[in-house]
Motif scaffolding. Structure first.
Motif, PDB file in Angstrom:
ATOM      1  N   ALA A  37       0.496  -1.224   0.211  1.00  0.00           N
ATOM      2  CA  ALA A  37      -0.131   0.021   0.239  1.00  0.00           C
ATOM      3  C   ALA A  37       0.642   0.991   0.154  1.00  0.00           C
ATOM      4  O   ALA A  37       0.913   2.193  -0.747  1.00  0.00           O
ATOM      5  CB  ALA A  37      -0.611  -0.107   1.226  1.00  0.00           C
ATOM      6  N   SER A  41       1.160   3.661  -3.095  1.00  0.00           N
ATOM      7  CA  SER A  41       0.875   5.607  -2.748  1.00  0.00           C
ATOM      8  C   SER A  41       1.820   6.481  -3.527  1.00  0.00           C
ATOM      9  O   SER A  41       2.083   7.579  -3.780  1.00  0.00           O
ATOM     10  CB  SER A  41       0.607   6.012  -1.143  1.00  0.00           C
ATOM     11  N   CYS A  44       1.029   6.771  -7.126  1.00  0.00           N
ATOM     12  CA  CYS A  44       0.232   7.461  -7.310  1.00  0.00           C
ATOM     13  C   CYS A  44       0.752   9.406  -7.237  1.00  0.00           C
ATOM     14  O   CYS A  44       0.337   9.681  -7.834  1.00  0.00           O
ATOM     15  CB  CYS A  44      -1.021   7.035  -6.833  1.00  0.00           C
ATOM     16  N   LYS A  51      -5.896  10.873  -4.861  1.00  0.00           N
ATOM     17  CA  LYS A  51      -6.243  10.473  -4.215  1.00  0.00           C
ATOM     18  C   LYS A  51      -6.920   8.972  -5.274  1.00  0.00           C
ATOM     19  O   LYS A  51      -6.632   8.933  -5.976  1.00  0.00           O
ATOM     20  CB  LYS A  51      -8.000  10.402  -3.668  1.00  0.00           C
ATOM     21  N   HIS A  52      -6.742   7.646  -4.264  1.00  0.00           N
ATOM     22  CA  HIS A  52      -6.863   6.212  -4.492  1.00  0.00           C
ATOM     23  C   HIS A  52      -7.752   5.521  -4.545  1.00  0.00           C
ATOM     24  O   HIS A  52      -7.576   5.285  -3.321  1.00  0.00           O
ATOM     25  CB  HIS A  52      -5.619   5.994  -5.296  1.00  0.00           C
ATOM     26  N   ILE A  54      -8.267   1.653  -3.159  1.00  0.00           N
ATOM     27  CA  ILE A  54      -8.163  -0.016  -3.104  1.00  0.00           C
ATOM     28  C   ILE A  54      -8.503  -0.974  -3.231  1.00  0.00           C
ATOM     29  O   ILE A  54      -9.703  -1.108  -2.696  1.00  0.00           O
ATOM     30  CB  ILE A  54      -6.584  -0.382  -2.270  1.00  0.00           C
ATOM     31  N   GLN A  75      -6.580   2.453   5.359  1.00  0.00           N
ATOM     32  CA  GLN A  75      -7.597   3.869   4.593  1.00  0.00           C
ATOM     33  C   GLN A  75      -6.879   5.264   5.702  1.00  0.00           C
ATOM     34  O   GLN A  75      -6.629   5.653   6.360  1.00  0.00           O
ATOM     35  CB  GLN A  75      -8.637   3.740   4.917  1.00  0.00           C
ATOM     36  N   ASP A  78      -5.065  10.458   1.856  1.00  0.00           N
ATOM     37  CA  ASP A  78      -4.952   9.451   0.142  1.00  0.00           C
ATOM     38  C   ASP A  78      -5.400   8.031  -0.714  1.00  0.00           C
ATOM     39  O   ASP A  78      -5.451   8.387  -1.173  1.00  0.00           O
ATOM     40  CB  ASP A  78      -3.760  10.065  -0.802  1.00  0.00           C
ATOM     41  N   THR A  79      -5.885   7.234  -0.170  1.00  0.00           N
ATOM     42  CA  THR A  79      -6.557   6.009   0.779  1.00  0.00           C
ATOM     43  C   THR A  79      -7.416   5.596   1.167  1.00  0.00           C
ATOM     44  O   THR A  79      -7.563   5.865   1.911  1.00  0.00           O
ATOM     45  CB  THR A  79      -5.152   5.535   0.624  1.00  0.00           C
ATOM     46  N   CYS A  81     -10.537   2.571   0.717  1.00  0.00           N
ATOM     47  CA  CYS A  81     -10.718   1.280   0.191  1.00  0.00           C
ATOM     48  C   CYS A  81     -11.979   0.512   0.104  1.00  0.00           C
ATOM     49  O   CYS A  81     -12.980   0.805   0.940  1.00  0.00           O
ATOM     50  CB  CYS A  81      -9.710   0.101   1.394  1.00  0.00           C
TER      51      CYS A  81
END
Length: 266
Positions: A37, A41, A44, A51-52, A54, A75, A78-79, A81
Motif C-alpha cells: 500500500a 501511494s 500515485c 487519491k486512489h 484500493i 485507509q 489519500d487512500t 479501500c
C-alpha cells in the motif's frame, strides 16, 4: 487536473512480494509497484494522482476477514479501500455488514478469481445486502489472463445482474468488458442508471473511436478514471481521456468528480 484513481491494487506487506510475482507470471506484465500500500501511494503521488481506491479480492472464504481488517487499517488521507467477500463464505452477509461497520467504501468481486457468474441466483442476496447498506459493488468486467479461454464476467451477465437488483450500484471495470468491447457497448453502455464504467487498463486495447462511443453512450457522469495499477501506468488512461474529444466538464467528471460523489468525499 485533479485525479482520483478508482481502480488500484495492493496487498498485505507480508505477502506483497509473492502476490505480485505470481500475478506477474500469470499476466506477463511487469508491475509498476512492489505491491504494498505504501508503494502504491508513492507511485500515485509520482503520477500526480491525489487519491486512489484500493480493490482487494478475497480469493478464498478464509481470507475475507483478514483482508477487510487490513483494508480498514490502511485507509488514510489519500487512500480509500473497498472490502471483499467470497461468495462461498458461510458468513458472507455478516461480513458485508462488517465491511460497512469498518468504514470501507464498497465491495469488490472478481468472477474469475472467485469462480462465479455475475447473474447467478446465489449472488442476489449478496447484491441486495450491499445495496441495503449503501455499498457499491465493483466487478471485474471481461477477459482476464487467469482464465484466457473462458470468461465469466461477460458484459451481458453484468447487465442481467444490474436488472436483477436495480437498487445496487455497480461499477463494471475495464469499460464493462476487457477485450469484449462490442459486448460492453451493446449490453452495458448507457443502458442502466445503476451502472458505472471505469476505464482501467483499457488504453492499449480499445480503439479511441470505440472508447469514445462507449463513454458518450454511457454519459460522462457514469464513467470513472481508473488504471489497475500496478498493472498499468495511470498515465496511459489519463492520456487516452485527454486525447478524446471530450469537454473539460466531462473530463472533470471522469477524472475525479464521479469518484468523490460515489465515495462521499467532502
Amino acid at each position: 487536473m485533479y485525479y482520483f484513481d478508482f481502480h488500484t491494487h495492493a496487498f498485505v506487506d507480508a505477502i506483497a512480494e509473492r502476490a505480485v510475482a505470481s500475478l506477474q507470471k500469470t499476466s506477463g506484465i511487469q508491475p509498476a509497484t512492489n505491491g504494498t500500500a505504501s508503494g502504491l501511494s508513492k507511485f500515485c503521488r509520482d503520477c500526480g494522482i491525489k487519491k486512489h481506491l484500493i480493490l482487494p479480492v478475497a480469493t478464498k472464504p478464509s481470507q475475507q476477514t483478514n483482508i477487510n481488517n487490513w483494508a480498514a487499517e490502511i485507509q488514510g488521507e489519500d487512500t480509500y479501500c473497498c472490502g471483499s467477500v467470497h461468495p462461498d463464505a458461510e458468513d458472507v452477509l455478516d461480513e458485508i455488514e462488517r465491511i460497512k461497520s469498518l468504514g470501507l467504501c464498497g465491495v469488490k468481486l472478481h468472477p474469475e478469481y472467485q469462480l462465479f457468474y455475475p447473474d447467478e441466483e446465489k449472488m442476489l442476496p449478496i447484491y441486495r445486502k450491499a445495496a441495503e447498506l449503501g455499498l457499491f459493488v465493483v466487478f471485474h468486467g471481461g477477459w482476464d489472463p487467469l482464465s484466457p479461454d473462458f470468461v465469466r464476467a461477460e458484459p451481458e451477465r453484468l447487465a442481467k445482474a444490474a436488472e436483477a437488483v436495480p437498487e445496487m450500484t455497480i461499477i463494471a471495470a475495464h469499460l464493462g468488458g476487457f477485450k469484449l468491447w462490442d459486448d460492453a457497448e451493446k449490453y452495458l453502455a448507457g443502458k442502466y442508471e445503476n451502472v458505472y464504467l471505469d476505464v482501467s487498463v483499457t488504453a492499449d486495447d480499445v480503439s479511441d473511436e470505440q472508447a469514445l462511443r462507449i463513454i458518450k453512450a454511457q454519459g460522462a457522469d457514469k464513467v470513472l478514471f481508473g488504471s489497475d495499477a500496478p498493472w498499468d501506468n495511470p498515465m496511459d488512461e489519463i492520456n487516452m481521456i485527454n486525447r478524446l474529444p471530450l469537454s473539460d466538464e466531462e473530463r472533470e467528471l471522469i477524472f475525479y468528480k464521479n469518484a468523490e460523489k460515489l465515495i462521499g468525499v467532502q
